[in-house]
Design an enzyme around this catalytic site. Structure first.
Site, mmCIF file in Angstrom:
data_model
loop_
_atom_site.group_PDB
_atom_site.id
_atom_site.type_symbol
_atom_site.label_atom_id
_atom_site.label_comp_id
_atom_site.label_asym_id
_atom_site.label_seq_id
_atom_site.Cartn_x
_atom_site.Cartn_y
_atom_site.Cartn_z
ATOM 1 N N SER A 1 19.344 -21.375 -24.635
ATOM 2 C CA SER A 1 19.450 -20.024 -24.088
ATOM 3 C C SER A 1 19.372 -18.944 -25.155
ATOM 4 O O SER A 1 19.246 -17.759 -24.839
ATOM 5 C CB SER A 1 20.756 -19.874 -23.311
ATOM 6 O OG SER A 1 21.859 -19.940 -24.202
ATOM 7 N N LYS B 1 26.241 -16.614 -26.491
ATOM 8 C CA LYS B 1 25.515 -15.486 -25.896
ATOM 9 C C LYS B 1 25.630 -14.268 -26.802
ATOM 10 O O LYS B 1 26.421 -14.240 -27.734
ATOM 11 C CB LYS B 1 26.118 -15.123 -24.520
ATOM 12 C CG LYS B 1 26.053 -16.234 -23.504
ATOM 13 C CD LYS B 1 24.655 -16.408 -22.937
ATOM 14 C CE LYS B 1 24.540 -17.674 -22.117
ATOM 15 N NZ LYS B 1 23.565 -18.638 -22.609
#
Lengths: 416, 127
Positions: free
Chosen positions: B48, B85
């Site tokens: 990600s 993230k």
């Protein structure tokens, strides 16, 4: 001014740092061999799980409330503890590491507002940096600081500062005497018989009376309650005066052959501890027990062997452990627990040898032990000595062990 | 981990000219770990954050003592696990963004919190 810091539900808190899904749920941690419950989260406490309860006794509650069960991961707890203690050592004037999850610190500040601000900051920092919630009690003596911490825990806000005589008076007024640091169950019982039930009453007892019943260390406790520092911060840990390695076997062991590897392992571990602290032992006690909860013939036997020369050599200690085992082993018993105790401990530096000892052997032994320790420090499994190689029967069960998140590369947490 | 190496101080009986100048060899933990009690390591499992140069299998160094600022790469505690993230700002408030169009961002709430700030990523170029 002294601070007493202790971590809330330490083992559970450590597990929650790396498994946030456990937050808010009832969790318990089991002792070696998954035998007893040695840590509980608040939720588990509320359900009624008691400290030290054998696992099988709590089984129904564990299932009914879907309580998460974990084996003790001392490697992890030791590492997290080290981190918490490092923070204390660098932020406070001086620190005494009291146990794996408790410490005393010395604070140079005197004003109450500053003390509270400092403690709040320290608490927040420890929580942020390590994920471990702690409680802090601050007072003019270590004994009072423990009282303060106890109150902090009860009040639920984790911070308590008792500095003024009025605050201390109020704190001691209904503080149960058995909860005072240094007052154990038996002292408490005697005190209650004499009508002393609160810390305040104990504080107000006459010195002579206290000394007669609780010895001079009880008197120190009372003086500390009065605000006089009698128990200083011990920044360096006391040197050991014995090394104990004992284990409850996961299954009954009945033959000498099955016990030999266990005792070799105990001797190996004990020798390692001696060498780590640069010590040697001159006395070895070996003991064996049957299961005291079983019906049937009970047996607790032990023998103490005096050595000519103090040693920390694994092969020597394995030899003596075997000798001791041979002396006390009796066929026909179902042994459940055993161990060794090393005593007559002295620093490795100052060693007397006998007229008959072999100097060359000393040197070879030292080199072999150094090599053994170096290999053990870098490999995951301890190098096993001769008779220790067979693992079965006495290795601790740890069916619910979490990964060693902070000390093994293979175990570090994964991130998506 | 620092392994102190022992250079011979005497070669065949002569003292080493380097004796007074010896220094410890460089150790990457000194470079990458600024605050030891607050530093942890984690292993990246997904893709990600490819756009940020963080690949599956990489090691990330996480510092819990740093405050997370918008733009920082952080570890988030979410759905009972951890994710890496970037902290960003959106009209609705703070969100956690991925560096990969395949992944949606999600908001910072009481259920999703910052576990620590990623300070370094260690990517191996050999398998």
């Amino acid at each position: 001014m002294f601070g007493h810091i202790d971590c809330n539900n330490f083992y559970v808190s450590c597990e929650r740092v790396f498994n946030p899904a456990l937050q808010g749920f009832p969790v318990v941690v089991l002792s070696n061999n998954d035998g007893c419950i040695i840590a509980r989260s608040l939720e588990a406490k509320r359900i009624g799980i008691t400290m030290g309860q054998p696992r099988f006794k709590a089984e129904r509650l564990l299932r009914e409330h879907d309580i998460k069960v974990l084996s003790s991961n001392y490697t992890l707890y030791g590492d997290i503890s080290r981190r918490v203690m490092d923070i204390l050592t660098t932020h406070c004037k001086a620190a005494e590491i009291y146990s794996i999850d408790e410490a005393f610190v010395e604070l140079p500040i005197v004003e109450k507002e500053d003390l509270l601000a400092f403690a709040a900051d320290l608490r927040e920092k420890i929580l942020k940096w390590t994920g471990i919630p702690v409680g802090i009690g601050i007072a003019p003596t270590k004994t009072l600081a423990k009282v303060a911490n106890h109150l902090a825990k009860k009040a639920g806000n984790g911070l308590c500062c008792i500095v003024t005589p009025e605050a201390i008076e109020a704190a001691l007024a209904d503080f149960p005497v058995e909860d005072v640091w240094g007052v154990g169950a038996s002292h408490a019982w005697n005190l209650k018989r004499a009508g002393i039930t609160t810390a305040k009453q104990l504080r107000d007892c006459e010195d002579r009376w206290v000394k007669d019943r609780m010895t001079v260390s009880g008197l120190r406790t009372v003086h500390e309650l009065r605000g006089n520092v009698c128990i200083p911060l011990a920044e360096r840990p006391e040197p050991r005066n014995e090394v104990v390695v004992c284990r409850t076997f996961s299954q009954y062991l009945q033959t000498e052959e099955s016990l030999l590897p266990a005792f070799a392992a105990f001797a190996n571990l004990a020798a390692e501890r001696l060498r780590r602290d640069k010590l040697r032992a001159q006395e070895v006690t070996v003991f064996l027990e049957t299961n005291r909860f079983n019906k049937g013939p009970q047996c607790h036997s032990s023998v103490t062997l005096e050595l000519d020369v103090a040693t920390s050599d694994t092969s020597d200690l394995v030899f003596y452990a075997n000798e001791g085992l041979k002396k006390i082993f009796q066929a026909g018993h179902e042994y459940k627990k055993g161990g060794i105790i090393l005593s007559k401990i002295s620093p490795a530096k100052f060693q007397q040898t006998t007229l008959f000892s072999d100097a060359g052997r000393e040197d070879r032994s030292a080199r072999l032990m150094k090599a053994l320790d170096e290999v053990n420090a870098t490999t995951a499994e301890l190098v096993k000595f001769g008779t220790e190689a067979d693992d079965s029967g006495r290795a601790g069960k740890a069916a619910y062990l979490s990964p060693k998140y902070t000390t093994r590369w293979a175990d570090i947490p994964e991130v998506a | 981990m620092a392994i102190p190496s022992e250079l011979p101080i005497a070669y065949a009986g002569f003292p080493s000219p380097a004796e007074d100048y010896l220094e410890q060899p460089l150790d990457i933990s000194g470079y990458v770990v600024k605050n030891p009690p607050a530093t942890f390591y984690m292993r990246v499992a997904g893709d990600s954050m490819l756009g940020a140069g963080i690949f599956p299998g990489d090691l990330v160094v996480v510092d819990r003592s740093l405050d997370a600022h918008v733009g920082d790469v952080v570890i988030v505690s979410v759905n009972g696990g951890f994710a890496v993230k970037r902290l960003a700002i959106s009209p609705g408030g703070k969100v956690f963004e991925s560096a990969n169009p395949e992944y949606d961002s999600f908001p910072l709430t009481s259920e999703t919190s910052v576990w620590g700030v990623v300070t370094f990523v260690v990517h191996s170029l050999v398998r």
